[in-house]
Write a protein that holds these residues in place. Structure first.
Motif, PDB file in Angstrom:
ATOM      1  N   PHE A 222      28.823  40.551  35.669  1.00 24.71           N
ATOM      2  CA  PHE A 222      29.569  39.567  36.482  1.00 24.71           C
ATOM      3  C   PHE A 222      30.609  40.033  36.818  1.00 24.71           C
ATOM      4  O   PHE A 222      31.081  40.163  37.960  1.00 24.71           O
ATOM      5  N   THR A 223      31.553  40.889  36.018  1.00 20.43           N
ATOM      6  CA  THR A 223      32.796  41.557  36.431  1.00 20.43           C
ATOM      7  C   THR A 223      32.509  42.812  37.471  1.00 20.43           C
ATOM      8  O   THR A 223      33.068  42.882  38.493  1.00 20.43           O
ATOM      9  N   GLU A 224      31.630  43.435  37.194  1.00 23.26           N
ATOM     10  CA  GLU A 224      30.975  44.732  37.998  1.00 23.26           C
ATOM     11  C   GLU A 224      30.875  44.016  39.437  1.00 23.26           C
ATOM     12  O   GLU A 224      31.186  44.659  40.585  1.00 23.26           O
ATOM     13  N   ASN A 225      30.072  42.930  39.504  1.00 24.63           N
ATOM     14  CA  ASN A 225      29.659  42.474  40.843  1.00 24.63           C
ATOM     15  C   ASN A 225      31.030  41.683  41.627  1.00 24.63           C
ATOM     16  O   ASN A 225      30.964  41.948  42.673  1.00 24.63           O
ATOM     17  N   ILE A 226      31.994  41.492  40.936  1.00 28.47           N
ATOM     18  CA  ILE A 226      33.213  41.267  41.434  1.00 28.47           C
ATOM     19  C   ILE A 226      33.672  42.126  42.316  1.00 28.47           C
ATOM     20  O   ILE A 226      34.266  41.951  43.612  1.00 28.47           O
ATOM     21  N   LEU A 227      33.792  43.418  41.659  1.00 28.81           N
ATOM     22  CA  LEU A 227      34.082  44.688  42.172  1.00 28.81           C
ATOM     23  C   LEU A 227      33.392  44.810  43.490  1.00 28.81           C
ATOM     24  O   LEU A 227      34.033  45.185  44.535  1.00 28.81           O
ATOM     25  N   TYR A 228      32.069  45.025  43.228  1.00 26.12           N
ATOM     26  CA  TYR A 228      31.205  45.580  44.533  1.00 26.12           C
ATOM     27  C   TYR A 228      31.285  44.510  45.633  1.00 26.12           C
ATOM     28  O   TYR A 228      31.189  44.926  46.915  1.00 26.12           O
ATOM     29  N   PHE A 229      31.234  43.025  45.367  1.00 25.38           N
ATOM     30  CA  PHE A 229      31.061  41.966  46.427  1.00 25.38           C
ATOM     31  C   PHE A 229      32.514  42.251  47.296  1.00 25.38           C
ATOM     32  O   PHE A 229      32.569  42.066  48.245  1.00 25.38           O
ATOM     33  N   GLY A 230      33.670  42.176  46.254  1.00 17.44           N
ATOM     34  CA  GLY A 230      35.063  42.118  46.674  1.00 17.44           C
ATOM     35  C   GLY A 230      35.102  43.246  47.724  1.00 17.44           C
ATOM     36  O   GLY A 230      35.893  43.286  48.897  1.00 17.44           O
ATOM     37  N   ARG A 231      34.979  44.579  47.074  1.00 13.94           N
ATOM     38  CA  ARG A 231      35.007  45.842  47.927  1.00 13.94           C
ATOM     39  C   ARG A 231      34.405  45.769  49.156  1.00 13.94           C
ATOM     40  O   ARG A 231      34.889  46.298  50.100  1.00 13.94           O
ATOM     41  N   ALA A 232      32.945  45.330  49.191  1.00 16.70           N
ATOM     42  CA  ALA A 232      32.428  45.278  50.331  1.00 16.70           C
ATOM     43  C   ALA A 232      33.014  44.342  51.643  1.00 16.70           C
ATOM     44  O   ALA A 232      32.958  44.705  52.662  1.00 16.70           O
ATOM     45  N   ILE A 233      34.002  43.364  51.051  1.00 20.47           N
ATOM     46  CA  ILE A 233      34.477  42.664  51.905  1.00 20.47           C
ATOM     47  C   ILE A 233      35.874  43.343  52.619  1.00 20.47           C
ATOM     48  O   ILE A 233      36.321  43.401  53.628  1.00 20.47           O
ATOM     49  N   ALA A 234      36.520  43.865  51.481  1.00 12.66           N
ATOM     50  CA  ALA A 234      38.013  44.394  51.632  1.00 12.66           C
ATOM     51  C   ALA A 234      37.916  45.744  52.471  1.00 12.66           C
ATOM     52  O   ALA A 234      38.852  46.135  53.394  1.00 12.66           O
ATOM     53  N   GLU A 235      36.947  46.723  52.296  1.00  6.57           N
ATOM     54  CA  GLU A 235      36.717  47.779  52.874  1.00  6.57           C
ATOM     55  C   GLU A 235      35.869  48.065  54.392  1.00  6.57           C
ATOM     56  O   GLU A 235      35.967  49.103  54.711  1.00  6.57           O
ATOM     57  N   SER A 236      35.024  46.949  54.526  1.00  6.53           N
ATOM     58  CA  SER A 236      34.153  47.197  55.566  1.00  6.53           C
ATOM     59  C   SER A 236      34.884  46.608  56.973  1.00  6.53           C
ATOM     60  O   SER A 236      35.544  45.627  57.034  1.00  6.53           O
TER      61      SER A 236
END
Length: 425
Positions: A222-236
């Protein structure tokens, strides 16, 4: 529906809990899960036809030795786990926000609830036969979602310092295939070890190990997904497309990846806890890390041939895990039924009652019958108490802490009669 114990023929009165030896019946081992050594077998205490107070020796009535210790263990886990989780947030939340930004964090948090719900639904299904205390599941989830993440963040820099890489790609490969499997599986499974040491009464079999492991792993993912999902939005440059790709990969194709990794550790620890003493069970923690780390490494090592590896390797592993869990559930039910049959032979239940208490169809019938008289909740408690009694008998037959578990058995048999009276009205 009969809810009254049959009474054995009258005979000389004797202490029904006095240690007696008896030949090991051929049906005493209904599956591999509940194997009993011949030297540890003893008959169930007999019901003499009177009130339980007449059966239980006066000097052991009242508080059961060890029950206060069990409650204090749950309290320590609840309070200690909450404190550790709270402190971990001071490290985890800033890390997530720095990597995802506020918008990415919020979107990632909401999106991560979907795969988490799938994992927790699986936990509920697996745990349905003998539900674990909610406080322990709460500890497991908070450990996975906060504490294990903090432990990972604290340990992983040492892996970077220990090995120098001139090429960034080599460093990333190393972090994904070596550091992540070792550190993350250790951090998650450390919560399993704490549960084993402080809540041994509730962590006494392979199914328990899988339930706790899935809950911890679900929190971690759950927490790791927050990182990956959020980073996909922030860095793309194309947030919507990047988010959709990452969500499909992690939320749709692999919601159970971490659960399967850590589930192997929980399975091994649970099996060891049922058969051996604490020392060997702790050793099983170290042994159990090996398959978890290996599976984690294989998952993270998938590169350009990801789709082929996923179909040919990961999908079969998933179905193998599902089949294994089904077999665990079947073995658990057979074990419950056999132990209740032994209490039936001692006069506490009729054979017909065992069929109601020890089978899925019987439980469904019993609940439906009780609901017609407004006593469904009483019946649910009766079913739960009968399952706990069967598990206590299994611990007695394991040869571990026999006198402690026999004292617990006395109290549970008293409660069985009280719940029987509530169900029958």
């Amino acid at each position: 529906m009969s809810m009254h114990p049959r009474h054995p023929a009258s005979g000389p009165s004797e202490d029904p809990w006095e240690r007696t030896t008896a030949p090991l019946p051929s049906e005493a081992n209904p599956s591999w899960m509940g194997h009993v050594e011949p030297g540890n077998y003893r008959p169930a205490p007999g019901h003499q036809g009177g009130p339980v107070g007449a059966v239980v020796p006066p000097q052991v009535q009242g508080a059961v030795p060890g029950s206060r210790r069990s409650r204090s263990g749950l309290l320590v886990l609840t309070l200690g786990g909450s404190a550790l989780a709270f402190l971990s947030l001071f490290l985890v939340v800033p890390f997530l926000l720095s990597a995802t930004g506020t918008a990415g964090f919020l979107v990632g948090f909401v999106a991560s609830l979907l795969p988490l719900s799938v994992v927790l639904l699986a936990v509920h299904i697996i745990d349905k036969w003998e539900p674990e205390p909610k406080r322990l599941l709460y500890f497991a989830f908070t450990w996975g979602s906060a504490v294990s993440i903090a432990v990972t963040l604290l340990i992983q820099p040492f892996f970077v310092v220990a090995f120098q890489f001139s090429d960034q790609a080599d460093l990333q490969t190393y972090m994904a295939t070596v550091q992540a499997p070792i550190v993350e599986e250790f951090a998650k499974s450390l919560g399993l070890l704490i549960l084993l040491l402080l809540a041994r009464k509730h962590f006494d079999g392979p199914v328990d190990g899988v339930v706790f492991a899935f809950t911890i792993a679900g929190g971690f993912a759950f927490t790791e997904n927050i990182l990956y999902f959020g980073r996909a939005i922030a860095e793309s440059a194309d947030p919507a497309s990047s988010f959709a790709q990452v969500f499909f990969l992690r939320g749709v194709m692999s919601p159970f990846a971490h659960a399967i990794f850590t589930g192997t550790t929980g399975l091994i620890m649970g099996y060891a806890a049922r058969r051996w003493h604490t020392g060997a069970s702790v050793a099983a923690f170290l042994v159990g890390l090996l398959p978890a780390m290996f599976l984690h490494n294989r998952w993270n090592s998938m590169g350009q041939g990801f789709l082929v590896d996923y179909i040919l390797v990961q999908v079969p592993i998933f179905f193998l895990a599902v089949g294994g869990i089904v077999l665990l559930r079947v073995a658990e039910k057979r074990l419950t039924r056999q132990r209740l049959l032994e209490y039936s032979a001692a006069g506490w239940f009729t054979p017909a009652e065992v069929e109601l208490l020890g089978t899925v169809g019987g439980r469904r019938t019993a609940l439906k019958w009780a609901a017609g008289y407004g006593r469904r909740q009483h019946m649910k408690e009766f079913l739960k108490a009968a399952t706990q009694l069967a598990n206590t008998r299994q611990r007695i037959l394991s040869g571990r802490d026999v006198s402690l578990h026999q004292a617990e058995e006395r109290q549970q048999l008293q409660r069985i009669l009280a719940l029987r009276a509530a169900v029958t009205g």
